[in-house]
Each structure stands twice: as C-alpha cells, then as structure tokens.
Design an enzyme around this catalytic site. Structure first.
Site, PDB file in Angstrom:
ATOM      1  N   VAL A  99       0.870  -1.172   0.000  1.00  0.00           N
ATOM      2  CA  VAL A  99       0.000   0.000   0.000  1.00  0.00           C
ATOM      3  C   VAL A  99       0.906   1.220   0.000  1.00  0.00           C
ATOM      4  O   VAL A  99       2.077   1.138   0.331  1.00  0.00           O
ATOM      5  CB  VAL A  99      -0.972   0.029   1.203  1.00  0.00           C
ATOM      6  CG1 VAL A  99      -2.013  -1.076   1.097  1.00  0.00           C
ATOM      7  CG2 VAL A  99      -0.225  -0.067   2.518  1.00  0.00           C
ATOM      8  N   SER A 100       0.342   2.356  -0.369  1.00  0.00           N
ATOM      9  CA  SER A 100       1.165   3.553  -0.558  1.00  0.00           C
ATOM     10  C   SER A 100       1.453   4.331   0.710  1.00  0.00           C
ATOM     11  O   SER A 100       2.489   4.980   0.815  1.00  0.00           O
ATOM     12  CB  SER A 100       0.491   4.482  -1.567  1.00  0.00           C
ATOM     13  OG  SER A 100       0.372   3.830  -2.799  1.00  0.00           O
ATOM     14  N   THR A 101       0.538   4.314   1.675  1.00  0.00           N
ATOM     15  CA  THR A 101       0.725   5.145   2.867  1.00  0.00           C
ATOM     16  C   THR A 101       0.625   4.328   4.142  1.00  0.00           C
ATOM     17  O   THR A 101       0.042   3.237   4.157  1.00  0.00           O
ATOM     18  CB  THR A 101      -0.327   6.276   2.923  1.00  0.00           C
ATOM     19  OG1 THR A 101      -1.630   5.692   3.012  1.00  0.00           O
ATOM     20  CG2 THR A 101      -0.240   7.168   1.693  1.00  0.00           C
TER      21      THR A 101
ATOM     22  N   GLN B  24      -2.880   3.102   5.438  1.00  0.00           N
ATOM     23  CA  GLN B  24      -3.635   2.114   4.676  1.00  0.00           C
ATOM     24  C   GLN B  24      -3.382   0.722   5.241  1.00  0.00           C
ATOM     25  O   GLN B  24      -2.358   0.461   5.865  1.00  0.00           O
ATOM     26  CB  GLN B  24      -3.255   2.160   3.192  1.00  0.00           C
ATOM     27  CG  GLN B  24      -3.727   3.427   2.507  1.00  0.00           C
ATOM     28  CD  GLN B  24      -3.275   3.485   1.055  1.00  0.00           C
ATOM     29  OE1 GLN B  24      -2.099   3.311   0.765  1.00  0.00           O
ATOM     30  NE2 GLN B  24      -4.216   3.746   0.167  1.00  0.00           N
TER      31      GLN B  24
END
Length: 182
Positions: free
Chosen positions: A9-11, A14
């Site tokens: 996931v990007s962050t 998340q």
C-alpha cells in the site's frame, strides 16, 4: 517451486489485510508486506529482498500489477528480471501469464493503465493545490525551524554548530534561517 506473495500500500495509514489474505488464499507460503509508494522502486526493501530471494521455478504473486509497480518502466524491468531468472508472475485479480504473447500484451496494458492513473491523480492533486493557493487556503507546510530563535542565538554571538546543537536542528537549517531574513 514456492509461491511468494508481495503486498503493498502507498501510505502508512492504509491496511494490507485484504491483500495478505487474498495472497495466502492463493497459496502463498510467504507474504512480504510493504507500505511505500509504488511510483518508484526506491526504498522498497521488501520488494528488493523478495526479488533477490526468488529462485527458478518460483512464482511471485500479487493481487494486482499496480501493487508491484506504478510505472510501466519499473513493471517491465521487474518482469524482465523475473523472466530471466525463470520466475513466474501471477496476480490474484487479473489473468496474467507473461509466458504468452497475449498475456504479455495484457500485462503491459495493465502497466500503462497503472501509470496513467498515477499521472491523473498527480494532475488532480496539483489542480487542487493551485485552487487552494488562489483562495489563500494553501500555505504549504508549517516551518519546522523557529527562525526567530535561530536569529536570537546568532545575535548572542553563537556559531551555526552551537545553534544547531541547542535547537536540535541541522546546521544547514541554521544557515537557511539566517539567510531567509537577510
């Protein structure tokens, strides 16, 4: 001939749970997890570890190819590395088989769409920032260095190293703060 999963996931806020569960259900014995942007391979230690560990006959499984990379160049580079090492690439939510011409074309199209989606998101973000700036709402990040404290200590005759030590900041930050008001 093992199946390894990669979830990303990007962050930090998340959640990886859905991806991890899908990968385990697809037969992944080991799932490497990462919270990092997919726009670049920089700083993605879990992916690097996994790519270095895979052996001929293994399978790398992701839920979708955009979890692996968001740029077509990175995606193709990873696919090329895997193919050269005899490692298969599969996705739980997409019919990917890079050993056939049709599968390779589909794989490349998914990569193009992932990169396109990232570009669109970046454009929308920049439009939103420009609109907020025009409305006087967006002012950028709050300063992390108290420029007044830096200037006050400099006025007392302290050097950059001592100011940095007292305020717990870098010397470059001291020089920036002193130069900003000059």
């Amino acid at each position: 001939m093992a199946v390894y999963g990669y979830a990303r996931v990007s962050t930090q806020d998340q959640d990886l749970t859905i991806q991890v569960e899908a990968l385990r259900a697809a037969g992944c014995e080991i799932v490497r997890e990462e919270k990092a942007s997919g726009t670049s391979r920089e700083g993605r230690q879990e992916l690097d570890t996994l790519l270095a560990f895979l052996r001929p006959g293994d399978t790398l499984m992701v839920t979708r190819v955009d979890r692996l990379a968001r740029s077509i160049a990175d995606l193709q580079d990873i696919a090329k590395q895997l193919k050269a090492r005899g490692v298969a690439l599969k996705a739980t939510e997409q019919p990917i088989d890079t050993s056939t011409a049709a599968g390779k074309a589909f794989f490349d199209m998914l990569g193009v769409f992932a990169e396109f989606e990232t570009s669109l998101r970046r454009e929308r973000q920049m439009e939103g920032i420009a609109k907020a700036k025009a409305a006087g709402v967006y002012k950028g990040r709050k300063p992390s260095v108290d420029a007044q404290a830096v200037k006050a200590l400099a006025a007392e005759g302290l050097g950059a190293t001592e100011i940095a030590a007292r305020l717990g900041i870098g010397r470059a930050s001291v020089y920036r703060a002193l130069g900003a008001g000059a």
